[in-house]
Design a protein around this motif. Sequence first.
Motif, PDB file in Angstrom:
ATOM      1  N   PHE A 226      48.222 104.530   6.895  1.00 54.26           N
ATOM      2  CA  PHE A 226      48.076 103.146   6.420  1.00 54.26           C
ATOM      3  C   PHE A 226      48.823 102.893   5.102  1.00 54.26           C
ATOM      4  O   PHE A 226      48.450 101.996   4.350  1.00 54.26           O
ATOM      5  CB  PHE A 226      46.606 102.792   6.145  1.00 54.26           C
ATOM      6  CG  PHE A 226      45.644 102.868   7.294  1.00 54.26           C
ATOM      7  CD1 PHE A 226      45.222 101.718   7.957  1.00 54.26           C
ATOM      8  CD2 PHE A 226      45.111 104.080   7.685  1.00 54.26           C
ATOM      9  CE1 PHE A 226      44.291 101.787   8.993  1.00 54.26           C
ATOM     10  CE2 PHE A 226      44.183 104.166   8.708  1.00 54.26           C
ATOM     11  CZ  PHE A 226      43.772 103.015   9.370  1.00 54.26           C
ATOM     12  N   THR A 227      49.876 103.635   4.797  1.00 58.39           N
ATOM     13  CA  THR A 227      50.488 103.505   3.470  1.00 58.39           C
ATOM     14  C   THR A 227      51.930 103.038   3.509  1.00 58.39           C
ATOM     15  O   THR A 227      52.640 103.149   2.508  1.00 58.39           O
ATOM     16  CB  THR A 227      50.418 104.845   2.714  1.00 58.39           C
ATOM     17  OG1 THR A 227      51.004 105.866   3.510  1.00 58.39           O
ATOM     18  CG2 THR A 227      48.986 105.219   2.382  1.00 58.39           C
ATOM     19  N   GLN A 228      52.379 102.473   4.595  1.00 63.07           N
ATOM     20  CA  GLN A 228      53.749 101.952   4.682  1.00 63.07           C
ATOM     21  C   GLN A 228      53.707 100.440   4.802  1.00 63.07           C
ATOM     22  O   GLN A 228      52.927  99.894   5.571  1.00 63.07           O
ATOM     23  CB  GLN A 228      54.475 102.560   5.892  1.00 63.07           C
ATOM     24  CG  GLN A 228      55.895 102.039   6.075  1.00 63.07           C
ATOM     25  CD  GLN A 228      56.569 102.715   7.247  1.00 63.07           C
ATOM     26  OE1 GLN A 228      56.614 103.936   7.327  1.00 63.07           O
ATOM     27  NE2 GLN A 228      57.063 101.938   8.188  1.00 63.07           N
ATOM     28  N   ASN A 290      38.668 100.994   3.999  1.00 64.45           N
ATOM     29  CA  ASN A 290      39.030  99.644   3.571  1.00 64.45           C
ATOM     30  C   ASN A 290      39.395  98.758   4.762  1.00 64.45           C
ATOM     31  O   ASN A 290      39.037  97.577   4.818  1.00 64.45           O
ATOM     32  CB  ASN A 290      40.199  99.701   2.594  1.00 64.45           C
ATOM     33  CG  ASN A 290      39.810 100.242   1.232  1.00 64.45           C
ATOM     34  OD1 ASN A 290      38.648 100.214   0.851  1.00 64.45           O
ATOM     35  ND2 ASN A 290      40.784 100.747   0.498  1.00 64.45           N
ATOM     36  N   HIS A 291      40.119  99.339   5.710  1.00 64.75           N
ATOM     37  CA  HIS A 291      40.553  98.581   6.883  1.00 64.75           C
ATOM     38  C   HIS A 291      39.362  98.174   7.738  1.00 64.75           C
ATOM     39  O   HIS A 291      39.236  97.009   8.153  1.00 64.75           O
ATOM     40  CB  HIS A 291      41.529  99.428   7.692  1.00 64.75           C
ATOM     41  CG  HIS A 291      42.049  98.741   8.925  1.00 64.75           C
ATOM     42  ND1 HIS A 291      42.769  97.573   8.877  1.00 64.75           N
ATOM     43  CD2 HIS A 291      41.937  99.070  10.239  1.00 64.75           C
ATOM     44  CE1 HIS A 291      43.088  97.200  10.110  1.00 64.75           C
ATOM     45  NE2 HIS A 291      42.585  98.095  10.956  1.00 64.75           N
ATOM     46  N   SER A 343      34.299 102.482  -1.337  1.00 61.88           N
ATOM     47  CA  SER A 343      33.013 101.991  -0.823  1.00 61.88           C
ATOM     48  C   SER A 343      33.250 100.940   0.244  1.00 61.88           C
ATOM     49  O   SER A 343      34.234 100.229   0.228  1.00 61.88           O
ATOM     50  CB  SER A 343      32.208 101.397  -1.974  1.00 61.88           C
ATOM     51  OG  SER A 343      31.104 100.665  -1.490  1.00 61.88           O
ATOM     52  N   ILE A 344      32.278 100.813   1.127  1.00 58.38           N
ATOM     53  CA  ILE A 344      32.379  99.752   2.143  1.00 58.38           C
ATOM     54  C   ILE A 344      32.105  98.387   1.540  1.00 58.38           C
ATOM     55  O   ILE A 344      32.513  97.358   2.077  1.00 58.38           O
ATOM     56  CB  ILE A 344      31.396 100.042   3.300  1.00 58.38           C
ATOM     57  CG1 ILE A 344      31.676  99.101   4.473  1.00 58.38           C
ATOM     58  CG2 ILE A 344      29.956  99.931   2.883  1.00 58.38           C
ATOM     59  CD1 ILE A 344      30.894  99.437   5.718  1.00 58.38           C
TER      60      ILE A 344
END
Length: 345
Positions: A226-228, A290-291, A343-344
């Motif tokens: 998830f870092t691009q 986070n997603h 954290s959620i």
Amino acid sequence: MKFAAEFAAEVAANRKSSRITGGYNSAGESAAAQSLGVCYGIVANNLPPVVEVIDLFKTNGIARMRIYNPNQATLEALRGSNIELAIGVSNEDIQSIANDISSATSWVQINIINYANDVIFRYIIVGNEISHNDPTSQFVLRAMQNIYGALGNLQNQIKISTTIQLSLLGSSYPPSQGEFSPDAIPYITPIVNFLASNGAPLLANVYPYFAYISDQKDISLEYATFTQQGYTDIGYQNLFDAMLDALYAAILKTGASDLQIVVSESGWPSAGGEGATTENAAAYYTNLINHVNSGNGTPMRPGQPIETYLFAMFDENLKPGAASEQYFGLFTPDKSQKYNIASIN
């Protein structure tokens, strides 16, 4: 299963907290955004006592747990904890439960009914990653049906399902063209129909890590974690969503248009293999949380929560297979948190 190079990834917000999830709000009520749990595997000889594990779940706000068999010590420790539990029927028990209703009744009595007043059961998971070509596959649906029947008046409270691998897919790219392989269809379609008729989700283990290490030429590390930056030409930001939507497309082709998917495992190892570093694992877990927390869903199921179970609570030093299998823990056996995970809330 192979995913093409066209996939790209987003940069997820890198919020940090000492809590892994924020399962309950300050009033003690279940938070609306709660979508995360953690798998509690015990294939190790150095883990803390189960009572301490339950305390670790609670102090870190982890409101859901998955276990892989009905461990009685765990069930006892969960009494009164308010942790929602996904409990597994061991693969080796499926045939007897399928062939003998009294076996299903006994399993439910011992492991569910005896605890139902004090333990919140969310799912009973009949088998983990049973492939269509596994001899046990012929017994999975009947075992699910027998467990369901044995639940009696708990049928509306506890959902019966099974956990699959995405290797049942014969096609996965683009995600909209996802479909089960011809050999898998006779196995999975009746299971999907059973789930749909009972309002239960299908559980699936979703691992961008394994897709990445199997095809590093076509799958970038940034996309997998998830870092691009950027979207693909077909509208995807990360491999996790693409894998999930390929499965949704396959389910749609079976005729179950409203069936939900619960991600019953997803994680990244911190050692023991290609790309298995603390940095990469921290990025994956943080950005996945986070997603899932964002409520954005996937392109095929926008705005829907993605219930997800992080794998796993601890490193497990006796796990067989590749060395990386022993390093998926969010915590080390001494209960130290390996990462500063978001954290959620």
